[in-house]
Design a protein around this motif. Structure first.
Motif, mmCIF file in Angstrom:
data_model
loop_
_atom_site.group_PDB
_atom_site.id
_atom_site.type_symbol
_atom_site.label_atom_id
_atom_site.label_comp_id
_atom_site.label_asym_id
_atom_site.label_seq_id
_atom_site.Cartn_x
_atom_site.Cartn_y
_atom_site.Cartn_z
ATOM 1 N N VAL A 176 4.458 5.660 -5.500
ATOM 2 C CA VAL A 176 4.429 5.708 -6.976
ATOM 3 C C VAL A 176 3.409 6.742 -7.443
ATOM 4 O O VAL A 176 3.672 7.544 -8.353
ATOM 5 C CB VAL A 176 4.098 4.313 -7.545
ATOM 6 C CG1 VAL A 176 3.839 4.391 -9.049
ATOM 7 C CG2 VAL A 176 5.232 3.328 -7.257
ATOM 8 N N ALA A 177 2.226 6.744 -6.815
ATOM 9 C CA ALA A 177 1.181 7.691 -7.198
ATOM 10 C C ALA A 177 1.629 9.134 -6.972
ATOM 11 O O ALA A 177 1.392 10.017 -7.812
ATOM 12 C CB ALA A 177 -0.085 7.402 -6.400
ATOM 13 N N ALA A 183 -2.728 4.990 -7.177
ATOM 14 C CA ALA A 183 -3.434 5.480 -5.995
ATOM 15 C C ALA A 183 -4.585 4.559 -5.623
ATOM 16 O O ALA A 183 -4.812 4.258 -4.442
ATOM 17 C CB ALA A 183 -3.934 6.894 -6.242
ATOM 18 N N ARG A 184 -5.345 4.117 -6.628
ATOM 19 C CA ARG A 184 -6.484 3.229 -6.363
ATOM 20 C C ARG A 184 -6.001 1.883 -5.815
ATOM 21 O O ARG A 184 -6.646 1.294 -4.933
ATOM 22 C CB ARG A 184 -7.310 3.025 -7.635
ATOM 23 C CG ARG A 184 -7.998 4.279 -8.145
ATOM 24 C CD ARG A 184 -8.890 4.897 -7.080
ATOM 25 N NE ARG A 184 -9.589 6.087 -7.562
ATOM 26 C CZ ARG A 184 -10.105 7.027 -6.791
ATOM 27 N NH1 ARG A 184 -9.974 6.932 -5.470
ATOM 28 N NH2 ARG A 184 -10.721 8.063 -7.306
ATOM 29 N N GLU A 185 -4.888 1.374 -6.337
ATOM 30 C CA GLU A 185 -4.351 0.096 -5.842
ATOM 31 C C GLU A 185 -3.900 0.249 -4.385
ATOM 32 O O GLU A 185 -4.114 -0.637 -3.559
ATOM 33 C CB GLU A 185 -3.176 -0.359 -6.705
ATOM 34 C CG GLU A 185 -2.582 -1.708 -6.308
ATOM 35 C CD GLU A 185 -3.563 -2.864 -6.462
ATOM 36 O OE1 GLU A 185 -3.385 -3.883 -5.752
ATOM 37 O OE2 GLU A 185 -4.501 -2.751 -7.284
ATOM 38 N N SER A 186 -3.301 1.395 -4.074
ATOM 39 C CA SER A 186 -2.894 1.657 -2.702
ATOM 40 C C SER A 186 -4.101 1.694 -1.773
ATOM 41 O O SER A 186 -4.084 1.109 -0.683
ATOM 42 C CB SER A 186 -2.128 2.981 -2.623
ATOM 43 O OG SER A 186 -1.794 3.292 -1.291
ATOM 44 N N ALA A 201 0.830 -1.205 0.000
ATOM 45 C CA ALA A 201 0.000 0.000 0.000
ATOM 46 C C ALA A 201 0.863 1.254 0.000
ATOM 47 O O ALA A 201 0.605 2.213 -0.742
ATOM 48 C CB ALA A 201 -0.919 -0.010 1.221
ATOM 49 N N LEU A 202 1.927 1.264 0.834
ATOM 50 C CA LEU A 202 2.803 2.426 0.886
ATOM 51 C C LEU A 202 3.558 2.602 -0.423
ATOM 52 O O LEU A 202 3.687 3.729 -0.925
ATOM 53 C CB LEU A 202 3.784 2.289 2.045
ATOM 54 C CG LEU A 202 4.812 3.421 2.200
ATOM 55 C CD1 LEU A 202 4.124 4.775 2.347
ATOM 56 C CD2 LEU A 202 5.741 3.155 3.380
ATOM 57 N N ARG A 203 4.034 1.520 -1.012
ATOM 58 C CA ARG A 203 4.798 1.633 -2.260
ATOM 59 C C ARG A 203 3.923 2.196 -3.382
ATOM 60 O O ARG A 203 4.354 3.093 -4.121
ATOM 61 C CB ARG A 203 5.398 0.287 -2.649
ATOM 62 C CG ARG A 203 6.228 0.312 -3.937
ATOM 63 C CD ARG A 203 7.418 1.278 -3.834
ATOM 64 N NE ARG A 203 8.291 0.927 -2.737
ATOM 65 C CZ ARG A 203 9.271 0.020 -2.825
ATOM 66 N NH1 ARG A 203 9.495 -0.595 -3.971
ATOM 67 N NH2 ARG A 203 10.038 -0.233 -1.787
ATOM 68 N N ALA A 211 -1.215 9.662 4.347
ATOM 69 C CA ALA A 211 -0.684 11.009 4.150
ATOM 70 C C ALA A 211 -0.114 11.174 2.746
ATOM 71 O O ALA A 211 -0.384 12.176 2.064
ATOM 72 C CB ALA A 211 0.381 11.307 5.200
ATOM 73 N N VAL A 212 0.683 10.200 2.298
ATOM 74 C CA VAL A 212 1.271 10.270 0.959
ATOM 75 C C VAL A 212 0.179 10.249 -0.101
ATOM 76 O O VAL A 212 0.203 11.006 -1.083
ATOM 77 C CB VAL A 212 2.268 9.103 0.755
ATOM 78 C CG1 VAL A 212 2.753 9.048 -0.689
ATOM 79 C CG2 VAL A 212 3.453 9.241 1.702
ATOM 80 N N LEU A 213 -0.826 9.399 0.092
ATOM 81 C CA LEU A 213 -1.948 9.314 -0.859
ATOM 82 C C LEU A 213 -2.702 10.632 -0.946
ATOM 83 O O LEU A 213 -3.133 11.052 -2.030
ATOM 84 C CB LEU A 213 -2.909 8.197 -0.431
ATOM 85 C CG LEU A 213 -2.758 6.825 -1.074
ATOM 86 C CD1 LEU A 213 -3.822 5.884 -0.534
ATOM 87 C CD2 LEU A 213 -2.857 6.919 -2.595
ATOM 88 N N SER A 214 -2.868 11.265 0.193
ATOM 89 C CA SER A 214 -3.638 12.515 0.196
ATOM 90 C C SER A 214 -2.963 13.565 -0.687
ATOM 91 O O SER A 214 -3.641 14.306 -1.413
ATOM 92 C CB SER A 214 -3.804 13.024 1.626
ATOM 93 O OG SER A 214 -2.573 13.509 2.142
#
Length: 782
Positions: free
Chosen positions: A659-660, A676-679, A653-655, A697-700
């Motif tokens: 990437v996103a 992002a969706r895969e995460s 999830a973090l990786r 946080a990274v995704l946001s």
């Protein structure tokens, strides 16, 4: 009579300005005497290594050094088996052993290392490279002294080129002066009128003059064989039982009092001590050992018969049997092998092969197996298993598996079959293969096994269950291993069981038990010198500190301890693990000086980027550095294909979130959105944790850059509700809220600077640099 002290030679050896000294001359010039007298005169702690003729290649040479240095450098013998195994799997074995030895030397008080008869391994390039590296890297703390028959066998020119001052003592300096010869002759009782004759006859050759002074009567001596003539004259004067002792033990380079007690020559002990006093036949060593004078031993061997003759073979076989009675199984196996005594080679391999391999004597077993041949090999399960271990250590896992399977099929003894299954299973576990479960399960209820073997099997099986994701079975099985702790004979056994228990409990979620067993394992392992076990126990404690408690200081402390233990046990992978973990933290903190220092160290490793350890630590840290410099496109390319390779759902999830982010920051929204969706999909199945908070946080940020502002803020608001959130994560959340506010136009730039500074103070310097590299303004959709 004590051997002649020669102050002029001693003065050369006591020259403290020299980093290395070489005494070079043929046999019998007193090189060894000079070294021993120097060691007796110095107050500095020393290691004295007398290289045997059998130590002509790298592994026996290193083993001999380890045995000689064991008293002065604790931990060497315990860690040697693992260190030499890992070194021989490296493209540069000498470098791995040098790193291992230098670490132990660095923590020891040794100031002098004397290596005698360095000509024996002088033709082995790995030995030369090792010695060059050791001398260059240990001077000026350590003074090195070598003796050799020739100058070229010791790499002193390379050492001198590296700036180490080298001194030499040659044959002309070692010859007796006329005054020295007179002293020797007087002590031996040689008449004054014969001194000149003997001195002229021997040209001051110390060994020949010394021996001649005891037997020379003025008669005619063959000019080309003076020493052999004197040796014969001395030998015939010895008592009959002493002659028998000398002839029977000459195939050994040395004898000791324990071996004499086991032999028919036990009554000769006092005479051996007398012979050692004048140094004509023996010289005394520590621990009741007596080393043959090399030239006198050659004279005796010539009397016994040439190599391959019946007389030499019989003497070797008998000496081997004496060594076996004294428990010196590797030495006995070597002699049986040299005498081509196949039945005894087979017997010793079957009885002691596993033990020898575990003590780092795998090369001895390997030579023995090569001698045995297929006819014996295919008839015995133990021999097949020993061949399997050799194939595995050489990296030929398919061939090893075939040998293991044949050994299991051949074995009729339950204990032996269980032992082979356990060793085979460990190989499979290291390869991440769950087939090990089928191998071990048949023995979990076997009542006839020793407690230690049963505990080992339970521990390995529990580990295999974790690899297979069978956590309930893992918990039950490791509990059975732990119950056997009370029956463990040694702290070493307790260390191994506790280490497995710590690892299993870590992965099955009992963090308190993981810490408890990890700490117990470290305590037992360090007390036993099992630095590889200690390092793996520390890795459990490191994982708890890093992944559960998010304690950066404790994480760094455990990484440093893993590094130290990795050096002491000689395992490169443990050192790499510590380096990568330290690199990751240095990048996350934005500590550029530490990053550059670690990168220089990493350059010494031939990094395999397909290795999961490299993939999980080095690549994301490198990507973070690229992103911090504003190169988001290259950061994306570095990580783009690695999401599927992660070893756990939370890491995946973090990786994908990383990437996103890098794809979105480079404007590549087509790549960013699927990542992002895969995460998000993986994150739904992950328990609350600091890593999960960081992923959100990274995704946001990635979603915000792609224009999905509401979704970004929703992710951010969900983090404080996460029960696994830490105070550091809260600082990260606040910083992102400020940056989002700045992008929306209602936060001052000064607030952004303050938020970024707070991130740096919370050891998020790397992430702060990435956020600072993002655009100061972005288009905000309605």
């Amino acid at each position: 009579m004590a051997l002649l002290a020669r102050p002029r030679i001693l003065e050369s050896l006591l020259d403290a300005t020299s980093g290395a000294t070489l005494l070079t001359a043929g046999s019998g010039f007193g090189k060894s005497v000079a070294v021993r007298q120097f060691l007796a005169a110095t107050t500095r702690q020393a290691v004295h290594y007398e290289v045997r003729a059998s130590s002509k290649t790298f592994v026996p040479f290193v083993r001999g050094f380890v045995d000689a240095a064991a008293r002065a450098i604790p931990g060497l013998q315990t860690t040697f088996p693992g260190a030499i195994e890992f070194a021989m799997q490296s493209p540069k074995p000498y470098e791995e052993i040098a790193v291992w030895l230098l670490d132990h030397l660095g923590g020891a008080t040794v100031e002098v290392i004397a290596i005698e008869d360095a000509h024996h391994p002088g033709g082995d390039e790995q030995v030369r490279l090792l010695l060059a590296r050791l001398v260059q890297s240990s001077v000026p703390k350590v003074r090195w002294i070598f003796t050799s028959r020739d100058v070229e066998s010791v790499p002193l020119q390379e050492v001198a080129n590296a700036g180490v001052r080298v001194s030499r003592v040659d044959a002309e300096q070692l010859r007796f002066t006329r005054a020295e010869a007179e002293i020797v002759a007087r002590d031996a009782g040689l008449s004054r009128e014969l001194v000149d004759v003997l001195y002229s006859l021997t040209h001051g050759w110390p060994a020949a003059f010394h021996l001649g002074a005891h037997v020379f009567d003025g008669g005619r001596i063959p000019p080309d064989s003076a020493y052999a003539f004197f040796a014969q004259a001395y030998f015939v004067r010895c008592r009959e039982d002493v002659q028998s002792l000398l002839m029977g033990s000459a195939v050994l380079s040395d004898i000791d009092e324990e071996l004499l007690a086991q032999s028919p020559w036990a009554s000769c002990l006092e005479h051996v001590r007398e012979l050692a006093k004048n140094g004509l036949v023996f010289t005394p060593r520590a621990g009741g050992r007596y080393v043959f004078h090399e030239l006198f031993r050659k004279f005796l061997l010539d009397r016994i018969g040439p190599v391959g003759s019946g007389g030499r073979r019989s003497a070797m076989m008998y000496a081997a049997s004496l060594l076996e009675r004294c428990g010196r199984f590797a030495d006995a196996l070597n002699l049986f092998e040299y005498s081509q005594d196949v039945p005894n080679v087979v017997r010793l391999c079957v009885e002691h092969g596993f033990e020898l391999i575990d003590k780092g004597q795998g090369d001895v077993v390997r030579r023995a197996i090569a001698l045995i041949g297929d006819s014996y090999l295919h008839r015995d399960a133990t021999l097949m298993a020993l061949q399997a271990i050799e194939e595995s250590q050489a990296g030929r896992h398919d061939t090893a598996e075939s040998w293991y399977l044949h050994a299991l099929k051949r074995s009729e003894n339950t204990e032996l079959r269980a032992t082979i299954a356990y060793r085979y299973a460990l190989d499979l576990i290291r390869q991440g293969r769950t087939k090990s479960i089928d191998l071990l399960e048949p023995y979990v209820d076997e009542n006839g096994l020793t407690h230690e073997l049963a505990a080992s099997i339970f521990s390995a099986l529990a580990t295999a269950y974790v690899v297979a994701g069978r956590f309930d079975d893992a918990r039950k099985t490791i509990s059975r291993a732990v119950r056997l702790l009370a029956f463990a004979d040694t702290r070493a056994s307790q260390a191994k069981i506790c280490q497995h228990a710590a690892w299993v409990n870590l992965f099955t979620g009992d963090i308190a038990a993981a810490k408890r067993f990890g700490s117990q394992s470290v305590e037992h392992a360090l007390a036993s010198g099992l630095y590889d076990v200690a390092a793996r126990a520390y890795s459990v404690l490191h994982n708890v500190a890093c992944e559960v408690e998010y304690d950066t200081d404790a994480t760094i402390d455990f990484l440093n301890k893993i590094w130290d233990c990795g050096l002491k046990c000689g395992e490169p992978k443990l050192r790499l693990y510590a380096l990568l973990g330290s690199f990751d933290i240095a990048v996350e903190r934005g500590d550029i000086e530490a990053v550059l220092r670690i990168e220089r160290t990493l350059e010494a490793y031939e990094v395999d980027f397909a290795d999961p350890m490299i993939d999980s630590a080095l690549l994301p840290a490198q990507a973070l550095r690229l992103a911090a410099c504003g190169d988001f496109e290259e950061a994306y390319r570095l990580l783009a294909s690695t999401g599927e390779r992660q070893t756990s759902q939370d890491r995946g999830a973090l990786r994908f979130a990383e990437v996103a982010l890098y794809a979105a920051a480079s404007g590549n929204f087509e790549a960013a959105m699927p990542a992002a969706r895969e995460s998000q999909k993986l994150l739904r199945g992950v328990d609350p944790s600091p890593r999960a908070s960081r992923t959100s946080a990274v995704l946001s940020v990635a979603f915000y850059l792609m224009g999905h502002h509401a979704e970004a803020k929703l992710l951010l608001r969900g983090i404080p509700a996460n029960s696994g959130v830490s105070s550091r994560a809260q600082v990260l959340v606040h910083a992102l809220e400020v940056i989002f506010g700045r992008w929306e136009g209602h936060c001052r730039y000064l607030a952004v600077l303050e938020a970024l500074e707070a991130l740096k103070n919370s050891d998020f310097g790397g992430i702060a640099a990435v956020l600072a590299a993002l655009p100061a303004e972005i288009a905000v959709s309605a």
